[in-house]
Design a protein around this motif. Structure first.
Motif, PDB file in Angstrom:
ATOM      1  N   LEU A 166       0.817  -1.209   0.000  1.00  0.00           N
ATOM      2  CA  LEU A 166       0.000   0.000   0.000  1.00  0.00           C
ATOM      3  C   LEU A 166       0.857   1.268   0.000  1.00  0.00           C
ATOM      4  O   LEU A 166       0.656   2.158  -0.829  1.00  0.00           O
ATOM      5  N   ASP A 167       1.793   1.368   0.916  1.00  0.00           N
ATOM      6  CA  ASP A 167       2.606   2.587   1.000  1.00  0.00           C
ATOM      7  C   ASP A 167       3.409   2.809  -0.262  1.00  0.00           C
ATOM      8  O   ASP A 167       3.541   3.945  -0.744  1.00  0.00           O
ATOM      9  N   TYR A 168       3.962   1.725  -0.814  1.00  0.00           N
ATOM     10  CA  TYR A 168       4.728   1.835  -2.056  1.00  0.00           C
ATOM     11  C   TYR A 168       3.841   2.339  -3.189  1.00  0.00           C
ATOM     12  O   TYR A 168       4.223   3.246  -3.948  1.00  0.00           O
ATOM     13  N   ASP A 169       2.656   1.750  -3.316  1.00  0.00           N
ATOM     14  CA  ASP A 169       1.755   2.136  -4.405  1.00  0.00           C
ATOM     15  C   ASP A 169       1.309   3.593  -4.265  1.00  0.00           C
ATOM     16  O   ASP A 169       1.247   4.331  -5.252  1.00  0.00           O
ATOM     17  N   ILE A 170       1.008   4.016  -3.038  1.00  0.00           N
ATOM     18  CA  ILE A 170       0.584   5.401  -2.833  1.00  0.00           C
ATOM     19  C   ILE A 170       1.709   6.355  -3.210  1.00  0.00           C
ATOM     20  O   ILE A 170       1.486   7.377  -3.871  1.00  0.00           O
ATOM     21  N   ASP A 171       2.932   6.037  -2.800  1.00  0.00           N
ATOM     22  CA  ASP A 171       4.081   6.892  -3.147  1.00  0.00           C
ATOM     23  C   ASP A 171       4.294   6.934  -4.661  1.00  0.00           C
ATOM     24  O   ASP A 171       4.660   7.988  -5.211  1.00  0.00           O
ATOM     25  N   LYS A 172       4.079   5.821  -5.315  1.00  0.00           N
ATOM     26  CA  LYS A 172       4.263   5.760  -6.761  1.00  0.00           C
ATOM     27  C   LYS A 172       3.236   6.640  -7.467  1.00  0.00           C
ATOM     28  O   LYS A 172       3.565   7.400  -8.392  1.00  0.00           O
ATOM     29  N   VAL A 173       1.980   6.541  -7.040  1.00  0.00           N
ATOM     30  CA  VAL A 173       0.933   7.371  -7.633  1.00  0.00           C
ATOM     31  C   VAL A 173       1.193   8.844  -7.323  1.00  0.00           C
ATOM     32  O   VAL A 173       1.011   9.709  -8.179  1.00  0.00           O
ATOM     33  N   LYS A 174       1.633   9.126  -6.099  1.00  0.00           N
ATOM     34  CA  LYS A 174       1.933  10.500  -5.720  1.00  0.00           C
ATOM     35  C   LYS A 174       3.006  11.097  -6.621  1.00  0.00           C
ATOM     36  O   LYS A 174       2.873  12.227  -7.114  1.00  0.00           O
TER      37      LYS A 174
END
Length: 385
Positions: A166-174
């Motif tokens: 989750l954290d990785y994906d959110i950072d990637k989208v950000k």
């Protein structure tokens, strides 16, 4: 009461305009510079020069007036939701069909806190929308996501994100949003049959509804429980009355995603990535400014009454000061008698009346106590100038 003067009328029109215009001031330096400038103009036009004793009385009464407002707001905090956006009212968020957002600074909600609200507390949720059909059109009606309407978005998530991270994906989208997408209140309608792809890969500009719907859809494609939350965010914090005020312009949409580590939903606001100013909380002194301006009106109105009903000596001093100002005379270092003699030499038509007033004042001064009859006679003599 003195005869009505056009300058006084203009002064109060200006003051009323200032109060109306800045009733929702956000505390910007430029706003208070403008307010101060208008107040200086107001005093200049009103030409009200108060005696010291009256000034003390007026300041005391103005302080009481301000304190009453303060106590009222502390005892009766306002919690009164009175307006939302059309999308919120319909429980249907479709930013693809919203070509322009019109900001409104009408107050929508006021909440009393016993402490300074934290960032999460500045998000006031009214509801959430968990279902979508095309990636942007979120609704409270359960529908299936049609992958044929978002092929580019689906392909990007497959190649760029890692499921269960989750954290990785959110950072990637950000990182993608910050690099490629901009914030605007006038994005225009997305008329494509694939609106999410059009927004993310073609138009690349939008407002909170676009960002929230996009992020929520992307997270759902990766298997995370996510939903679009709507309500108000940011707001204006008043540290004096401890009230957080949301205007209609603070209507906002963000994402809540279920965090398995914490076993709860957490707030993720993609708009804050792209344009943090759009939802930045404001710490203002709006109510303080309102009390100040309202108190100024009270100050002036009551001041005029006090001056007119004050002692004859105070009215004499005011009369002399105004007449000196009329002729541009300096009075520093002169006694009252010398000032009146100087005026009488200029204004011959009022010479006799001035000396009558001076004689009455001298008799009152010699008595060293208040004499109602002399006070009334002095007031009448002043009215004859």
């Amino acid at each position: 009461m003195p005869k009505f003067k056009i300058k006084s009328f203009i002064a109060f029109v200006i003051l009323g305009s200032v109060i109306y215009t800045f009733r929702n001031a956000h505390g910007k330096p430029s706003e208070y510079v403008m307010v101060t400038s208008f107040i200086i103009l107001f005093w200049y036009l009103l030409d009200l020069n108060l005696a010291r004793s009256n000034l003390r009385n007026i300041l005391f009464l103005t302080s009481i007036f301000a304190m009453l407002i303060f106590v009222f707001r502390m005892i009766f905090p306002v919690i009164n939701p009175i307006g939302t956006t059309g999308a919120i009212q319909e429980h249907d968020l479709n930013p693809a069909k919203t070509g322009i957002l019109i900001e409104s600074h009408e107050i929508a909600l006021e909440i009393h806190f016993d402490h300074r609200p934290t960032t999460p507390e500045r998000y006031f949720k009214i509801g959430d929308l968990g279902y979508t059909d095309d990636g942007l059109h979120y609704t409270n009606r359960k529908v299936n996501l049609d992958l044929s309407k978002l092929p580019k978005t689906y392909g990007w998530t497959r190649t760029s994100l890692i499921a269960n991270k989750l954290d990785y994906d959110i950072d990637k989208v950000k990182s993608w949003f910050v690099r490629s997408i901009s914030y605007t209140l006038t994005p225009g309608e997305l008329k494509s049959s694939m609106p999410l792809d059009q927004f993310l890969f073609d138009r690349r500009s939008g407002f909170c509804g676009h960002f929230a719907a996009s992020l929520s859809t992307i997270l759902r494609l990766e298997g995370f429980k996510s939903r679009v939350a709507f309500g108000y965010a940011g707001g204006s914090w008043n540290p004096i009355f401890r009230i957080l005020t949301f205007e209609k312009a603070d209507a906002h949409a963000w994402v809540e995603v279920f965090d398995q580590k914490r076993n709860q939903y957490k707030i993720v606001d993609p708009t804050s990535w792209v344009f943090p100013e759009a939802i930045a909380g404001r710490t203002i002194v709006r109510d303080v400014a309102w009390i100040f301006l309202s108190g100024l009106v009270f100050f002036c109105l009551f001041g005029i009454v006090l001056v007119q009903r004050g002692s004859a000596v105070e009215r004499l001093l005011l009369k002399v000061s105004r007449t000196e100002k009329k002729y541009g005379l300096e009075s520093k270092g002169l006694t009252l008698s010398e000032r009146i003699y100087k005026l009488a030499a200029i204004e011959r038509s009022s010479e006799e009346k001035m000396f009558i007033s001076l004689g009455l004042y001298t008799r009152m001064y010699d008595l060293d106590k208040s004499d109602p009859q002399l006070d009334q006679r002095l007031k009448k003599s002043l009215a004859a100038w």
